[in-house]
Design an enzyme around this catalytic site. Structure first.
Site, PDB file in Angstrom:
ATOM      1  N   ASN A   1      11.737  54.936  60.300  1.00 52.01           N
ATOM      2  CA  ASN A   1      12.221  56.291  60.561  1.00 52.01           C
ATOM      3  C   ASN A   1      12.778  56.895  59.280  1.00 52.01           C
ATOM      4  O   ASN A   1      13.710  56.366  58.681  1.00 52.01           O
ATOM      5  CB  ASN A   1      13.332  56.209  61.632  1.00 52.01           C
ATOM      6  CG  ASN A   1      13.981  57.556  61.896  1.00 52.01           C
ATOM      7  OD1 ASN A   1      13.347  58.592  61.743  1.00 52.01           O
ATOM      8  ND2 ASN A   1      15.242  57.522  62.303  1.00 52.01           N
TER       9      ASN A   1
ATOM     10  N   ARG B   1      29.418  55.717  48.647  1.00 51.33           N
ATOM     11  CA  ARG B   1      28.781  54.880  47.627  1.00 51.33           C
ATOM     12  C   ARG B   1      28.467  55.637  46.337  1.00 51.33           C
ATOM     13  O   ARG B   1      28.104  55.024  45.327  1.00 51.33           O
ATOM     14  CB  ARG B   1      27.504  54.239  48.197  1.00 51.33           C
ATOM     15  CG  ARG B   1      27.815  53.061  49.093  1.00 51.33           C
ATOM     16  CD  ARG B   1      26.630  52.134  49.171  1.00 51.33           C
ATOM     17  NE  ARG B   1      25.622  52.630  50.104  1.00 51.33           N
ATOM     18  CZ  ARG B   1      24.323  52.445  49.943  1.00 51.33           C
ATOM     19  NH1 ARG B   1      23.860  51.826  48.871  1.00 51.33           N
ATOM     20  NH2 ARG B   1      23.475  52.900  50.838  1.00 51.33           N
TER      21      ARG B   1
ATOM     22  N   TYR C   1      22.961  78.310  12.484  1.00 51.36           N
ATOM     23  CA  TYR C   1      23.557  78.711  13.755  1.00 51.36           C
ATOM     24  C   TYR C   1      23.470  80.225  13.870  1.00 51.36           C
ATOM     25  O   TYR C   1      24.045  80.958  13.052  1.00 51.36           O
ATOM     26  CB  TYR C   1      25.024  78.261  13.859  1.00 51.36           C
ATOM     27  CG  TYR C   1      25.666  78.827  15.098  1.00 51.36           C
ATOM     28  CD1 TYR C   1      25.150  78.529  16.361  1.00 51.36           C
ATOM     29  CD2 TYR C   1      26.759  79.692  15.029  1.00 51.36           C
ATOM     30  CE1 TYR C   1      25.703  79.078  17.506  1.00 51.36           C
ATOM     31  CE2 TYR C   1      27.320  80.234  16.185  1.00 51.36           C
ATOM     32  CZ  TYR C   1      26.777  79.923  17.413  1.00 51.36           C
ATOM     33  OH  TYR C   1      27.315  80.468  18.542  1.00 51.36           O
TER      34      TYR C   1
ATOM     35  N   ARG D   1      20.221  77.974  23.359  1.00 52.61           N
ATOM     36  CA  ARG D   1      21.271  78.028  24.385  1.00 52.61           C
ATOM     37  C   ARG D   1      21.176  79.329  25.183  1.00 52.61           C
ATOM     38  O   ARG D   1      20.430  80.238  24.824  1.00 52.61           O
ATOM     39  CB  ARG D   1      22.632  77.852  23.725  1.00 52.61           C
ATOM     40  CG  ARG D   1      22.817  76.440  23.146  1.00 52.61           C
ATOM     41  CD  ARG D   1      24.089  76.336  22.353  1.00 52.61           C
ATOM     42  NE  ARG D   1      25.235  76.791  23.114  1.00 52.61           N
ATOM     43  CZ  ARG D   1      26.378  77.215  22.583  1.00 52.61           C
ATOM     44  NH1 ARG D   1      26.524  77.250  21.259  1.00 52.61           N
ATOM     45  NH2 ARG D   1      27.368  77.598  23.343  1.00 52.61           N
TER      46      ARG D   1
ATOM     47  N   LEU E   1      21.960  67.844  58.459  1.00 54.93           N
ATOM     48  CA  LEU E   1      23.134  66.976  58.577  1.00 54.93           C
ATOM     49  C   LEU E   1      23.654  66.611  57.192  1.00 54.93           C
ATOM     50  O   LEU E   1      22.912  66.051  56.380  1.00 54.93           O
ATOM     51  CB  LEU E   1      22.773  65.689  59.333  1.00 54.93           C
ATOM     52  CG  LEU E   1      22.104  65.839  60.701  1.00 54.93           C
ATOM     53  CD1 LEU E   1      22.066  64.477  61.403  1.00 54.93           C
ATOM     54  CD2 LEU E   1      22.813  66.857  61.563  1.00 54.93           C
ATOM     55  N   ALA E   2      24.901  66.941  56.961  1.00 55.94           N
ATOM     56  CA  ALA E   2      25.460  66.651  55.638  1.00 55.94           C
ATOM     57  C   ALA E   2      26.957  66.369  55.724  1.00 55.94           C
ATOM     58  O   ALA E   2      27.717  66.665  54.807  1.00 55.94           O
ATOM     59  CB  ALA E   2      25.199  67.821  54.694  1.00 55.94           C
TER      60      ALA E   2
ATOM     61  N   TYR F   1      32.956  83.827  15.772  1.00 51.30           N
ATOM     62  CA  TYR F   1      34.185  83.591  16.547  1.00 51.30           C
ATOM     63  C   TYR F   1      35.354  83.439  15.597  1.00 51.30           C
ATOM     64  O   TYR F   1      35.302  82.635  14.656  1.00 51.30           O
ATOM     65  CB  TYR F   1      33.979  82.306  17.367  1.00 51.30           C
ATOM     66  CG  TYR F   1      35.093  81.973  18.328  1.00 51.30           C
ATOM     67  CD1 TYR F   1      35.561  82.911  19.238  1.00 51.30           C
ATOM     68  CD2 TYR F   1      35.667  80.703  18.344  1.00 51.30           C
ATOM     69  CE1 TYR F   1      36.558  82.597  20.137  1.00 51.30           C
ATOM     70  CE2 TYR F   1      36.665  80.372  19.240  1.00 51.30           C
ATOM     71  CZ  TYR F   1      37.117  81.330  20.138  1.00 51.30           C
ATOM     72  OH  TYR F   1      38.109  81.011  21.027  1.00 51.30           O
TER      73      TYR F   1
ATOM     74  N   ARG G   1      28.752  85.315  -4.265  1.00 52.61           N
ATOM     75  CA  ARG G   1      29.198  84.062  -4.879  1.00 52.61           C
ATOM     76  C   ARG G   1      29.721  84.344  -6.291  1.00 52.61           C
ATOM     77  O   ARG G   1      29.344  85.333  -6.932  1.00 52.61           O
ATOM     78  CB  ARG G   1      28.055  83.064  -4.906  1.00 52.61           C
ATOM     79  CG  ARG G   1      26.849  83.575  -5.656  1.00 52.61           C
ATOM     80  CD  ARG G   1      25.728  82.569  -5.631  1.00 52.61           C
ATOM     81  NE  ARG G   1      24.635  83.053  -6.430  1.00 52.61           N
ATOM     82  CZ  ARG G   1      23.439  83.398  -5.956  1.00 52.61           C
ATOM     83  NH1 ARG G   1      23.182  83.320  -4.667  1.00 52.61           N
ATOM     84  NH2 ARG G   1      22.511  83.838  -6.766  1.00 52.61           N
TER      85      ARG G   1
HETATM   86  C1  UD1 Z   1      19.479  57.072  59.669  1.00 55.85           C
HETATM   87  C2  UD1 Z   1      18.670  56.733  60.897  1.00 55.85           C
HETATM   88  C3  UD1 Z   1      17.673  55.631  60.564  1.00 55.85           C
HETATM   89  C4  UD1 Z   1      16.784  56.058  59.427  1.00 55.85           C
HETATM   90  C5  UD1 Z   1      17.638  56.471  58.239  1.00 55.85           C
HETATM   91  C6  UD1 Z   1      16.774  57.102  57.161  1.00 55.85           C
HETATM   92  C7  UD1 Z   1      20.137  57.108  62.791  1.00 55.85           C
HETATM   93  C8  UD1 Z   1      20.981  56.496  63.817  1.00 55.85           C
HETATM   94  N1  UD1 Z   1      19.565  56.290  61.935  1.00 55.85           N
HETATM   95  O1  UD1 Z   1      20.268  55.925  59.361  1.00 55.85           O
HETATM   96  O2  UD1 Z   1      16.867  55.332  61.677  1.00 55.85           O
HETATM   97  O3  UD1 Z   1      15.897  55.032  59.083  1.00 55.85           O
HETATM   98  O4  UD1 Z   1      18.617  57.443  58.605  1.00 55.85           O
HETATM   99  O5  UD1 Z   1      17.519  57.333  56.015  1.00 55.85           O
HETATM  100  O6  UD1 Z   1      19.978  58.320  62.793  1.00 55.85           O
HETATM  101  N2  UD1 Z   1      25.594  62.300  59.160  1.00 55.85           N
HETATM  102  C9  UD1 Z   1      26.429  63.272  59.648  1.00 55.85           C
HETATM  103  N3  UD1 Z   1      27.377  62.923  60.545  1.00 55.85           N
HETATM  104  C10 UD1 Z   1      27.513  61.658  61.005  1.00 55.85           C
HETATM  105  C11 UD1 Z   1      26.654  60.668  60.499  1.00 55.85           C
HETATM  106  C12 UD1 Z   1      25.699  61.013  59.588  1.00 55.85           C
HETATM  107  O7  UD1 Z   1      26.327  64.439  59.267  1.00 55.85           O
HETATM  108  O8  UD1 Z   1      28.406  61.437  61.834  1.00 55.85           O
HETATM  109  C13 UD1 Z   1      24.565  62.675  58.185  1.00 55.85           C
HETATM  110  C14 UD1 Z   1      24.775  62.016  56.832  1.00 55.85           C
HETATM  111  O9  UD1 Z   1      25.527  62.855  55.971  1.00 55.85           O
HETATM  112  C15 UD1 Z   1      23.359  61.835  56.325  1.00 55.85           C
HETATM  113  C16 UD1 Z   1      22.533  61.698  57.594  1.00 55.85           C
HETATM  114  O10 UD1 Z   1      23.326  62.204  58.640  1.00 55.85           O
HETATM  115  O11 UD1 Z   1      22.916  62.989  55.646  1.00 55.85           O
HETATM  116  C17 UD1 Z   1      22.107  60.261  57.880  1.00 55.85           C
HETATM  117  O12 UD1 Z   1      23.237  59.462  58.091  1.00 55.85           O
HETATM  118  P1  UD1 Z   1      23.295  57.972  57.624  1.00 55.85           P
HETATM  119  O13 UD1 Z   1      24.608  57.412  57.999  1.00 55.85           O
HETATM  120  O14 UD1 Z   1      22.866  57.836  56.216  1.00 55.85           O
HETATM  121  O15 UD1 Z   1      22.179  57.294  58.555  1.00 55.85           O
HETATM  122  P2  UD1 Z   1      21.484  55.921  58.306  1.00 55.85           P
HETATM  123  O16 UD1 Z   1      22.383  54.835  58.695  1.00 55.85           O
HETATM  124  O17 UD1 Z   1      20.915  55.883  56.922  1.00 55.85           O
END
Ligand code: UD1
Ligand code: MG
Length: 449
Positions: A176, A18, A355, A322, A11-12, A376, A429
């Site tokens: 969790n 923030r 260099y 480098r 999930l991303a 260069y 020189r």
């Molecule tokens: C979630 C958990 C919480 C846990 C915490 C750990 C749920 C409801 N809660 O909360 O129990 O303790 O993570 O960090 O799952 N994301 C999506 N689509 C969405 C929402 C979120 O892809 O619609 C992805 C976000 O990009 C992120 C991840 O899911 O990578 C977690 O989402 P986030 O909103 O941070 O969940 P928390 O409120 O932290």
């Protein structure tokens, strides 16, 4: 560590507000690579059959970075971010009929280790056949995390989000992490039952635990280490993740036989390779693409990236290597020497203030203090070749393209614009003029005034 009957959903889609950044959160680097790539590297070690990446609209750059790094993922766009449960639902179409284990991971929690994932999958496939295995942990500050509610029998009964939790539930220490291993045969039946009737008005993935129990299935916890479960939501948390990863890399280098005089001041990249009996002084930074062979000494305050260093060379203090620097056996690269796209053959020395860019330096050549390859001209880069055993006098400017033959010498302060034959001396020189007694005369004159 293969767990071949596994699919992973990463999930991303989160915005990462923030972070206050134009870059999608999961592309922010830790130890020199995007955090999503760090996560995929660990995930790949358990060899899942499928990886489903859930992104939000406008996050093509994430997909591009993942593909460019060579991972084969199936990307699904979550149009509206309605919660983690809703995000997992997005994978239903591509995973329909999948009956293996399904791992759910968060792209912004990149430090989970393959060992932990393997443990979770082992429990998931164990004889108890739990529907959901949740990776729990005991954070120092549990405030915002979901709490794991365990029944008398030790079964995980449900997960309650902090915002929905009672006083009693908030006192639960085990939280969790977000990572789950789920029975694929039941996953989408469970997510279909999710509702958004809660404090955040979101579809919580965490509710599948209660739903699985209602359906007569057990759920359980595997406990992980807080350090593995650092979630990155802000720049401060990004720095925490960096520290955890750096500590792992430092430990690995030491386990492989390197001495780090002050480990906490040495910074590695995810791919830094350090041989045996390498000594690394304080305040050394390794960018991506560095390989250091055995017996090399890297003295304090060096910055090294894209570089290969052969056995027993001595680097620094204060050297900058480098991309494309290739340093031969027992070569010495000393203080305030910058090397870029250059081969320095075995036993050659460039010890002070130079260099060396776009160059080949032959074996045992000596590069005097202040030597500059003028590579260069404002339009193109050109090569300088310095032969084996050549001696480049201090403060020589080598105007490329130019070659200095084997065993040749350039006089100090020379500007070399034409090739120098092997064993020749080149000096450019102007000649020195000496006026005897003039200094004393001048001083006397000034004193009178
Ligand atoms: C979630 C958990 C919480 C846990 C915490 C750990 C749920 C409801 N809660 O909360 O129990 O303790 O993570 O960090 O799952 N994301 C999506 N689509 C969405 C929402 C979120 O892809 O619609 C992805 C976000 O990009 C992120 C991840 O899911 O990578 C977690 O989402 P986030 O909103 O941070 O969940 P928390 O409120 O932290
Ligand atoms: Mg979070």
């Amino acid at each position: 560590m293969s767990h071949t009957n596994t699919a992973a959903i990463v999930l991303a889609a989160g915005l990462g507000t923030r972070m206050r950044s134009n870059l999608p959160k999961v592309l922010h680097p830790i130890a020199g690579r995007a955090m999503i790539l760090q996560l995929l590297a660990s995930l790949s070690e358990i060899e899942p059959e499928r990886i489903i990446l859930i992104l939000g609209p406008g996050m093509e750059a994430v997909n591009d970075a993942v593909l460019a790094a060579g991972y084969s993922v199936e990307t699904v766009i979550q149009q509206d971010r309605l919660g983690t449960g809703h995000a997992v639902q997005q994978a239903e179409e591509v995973l329909s009929g999948y009956s293996g284990n399904v791992l759910v991971l968060f792209g912004d929690s990149p430090l989970i280790t393959p060992d932990t994932l393997a443990d979770m999958l082992d429990v998931r496939s164990g004889s108890d056949d739990p529907a959901v295995v949740v990776l729990g942990f005991r954070p120092f500050d549990p405030s915002a995390y979901g709490r794991l509610v365990v029944g008398d029998t030790g079964n995980l009964d449900r997960i309650v989000e902090a915002k929905d939790a009672s006083e009693d539930e908030l006192a639960t220490e085990i939280c969790n992490s977000g990572v789950m291993a789920i029975d694929g045969k039941i996953l989408f039946d469970l997510t279909a039952k999710l509702s958004s009737d809660n404090a955040k008005g979101e579809f919580y993935l965490t509710d599948i635990v209660g739903l699985a129990n209602e359906a007569g299935r057990s759920c359980t916890i595997v406990e992980g280490d807080e350090e593995e479960l650092v979630g990155v939501n802000s720049r401060a948390e990004l720095a925490v993740a960096e520290t955890v990863l750096q500590d792992r890399l430092r430990e690995a280098a030491m386990e492989n036989g390197a001495t780090l005089i002050d480990p906490s001041s040495v910074y590695f990249s995810f791919d830094t390779q350090i041989g045996q009996d390498v000594t690394i002084g304080p305040n050394v930074f390794f960018g991506p693409g560095v390989e250091i062979c055995d017996g090399v000494e890297i003295r304090a305050f060096c910055h090294i990236e894209g570089t290969f260093v052969e056995n027993n060379a001595i680097i620094g203090p204060f050297a900058r290597l480098r991309p494309g620097a290739d340093i031969g056996e027992e070569a010495h690269i000393g203080n305030f020497v910058e090397i870029k796209n250059a081969t320095v053959a075995a036993g050659a020395k460039a010890n002070h203030l130079s260099y060396i860019g776009d160059a080949k330096v032959g074996a045992k050549a000596n590069i005097g203090a202040g030597t500059i390859t003028c590579n260069y001209d404002g339009y193109v880069k050109s090569m300088t070749e310095i032969g084996a055993g050549a001696f480049i006098g201090s403060n020589t400017a080598l105007v490329a393209p130019v070659k200095v033959g084997d065993g040749a010498i350039t006089g100090a302060g020379s500007v070399i614009t034409k090739n120098v034959e092997a064993d020749a001396l080149a000096v450019t020189r102007s000649e020195q003029k000496t006026v005897e007694g003039y200094a004393a005369k001048l001083r006397a004159k000034r004193a009178k005034k």
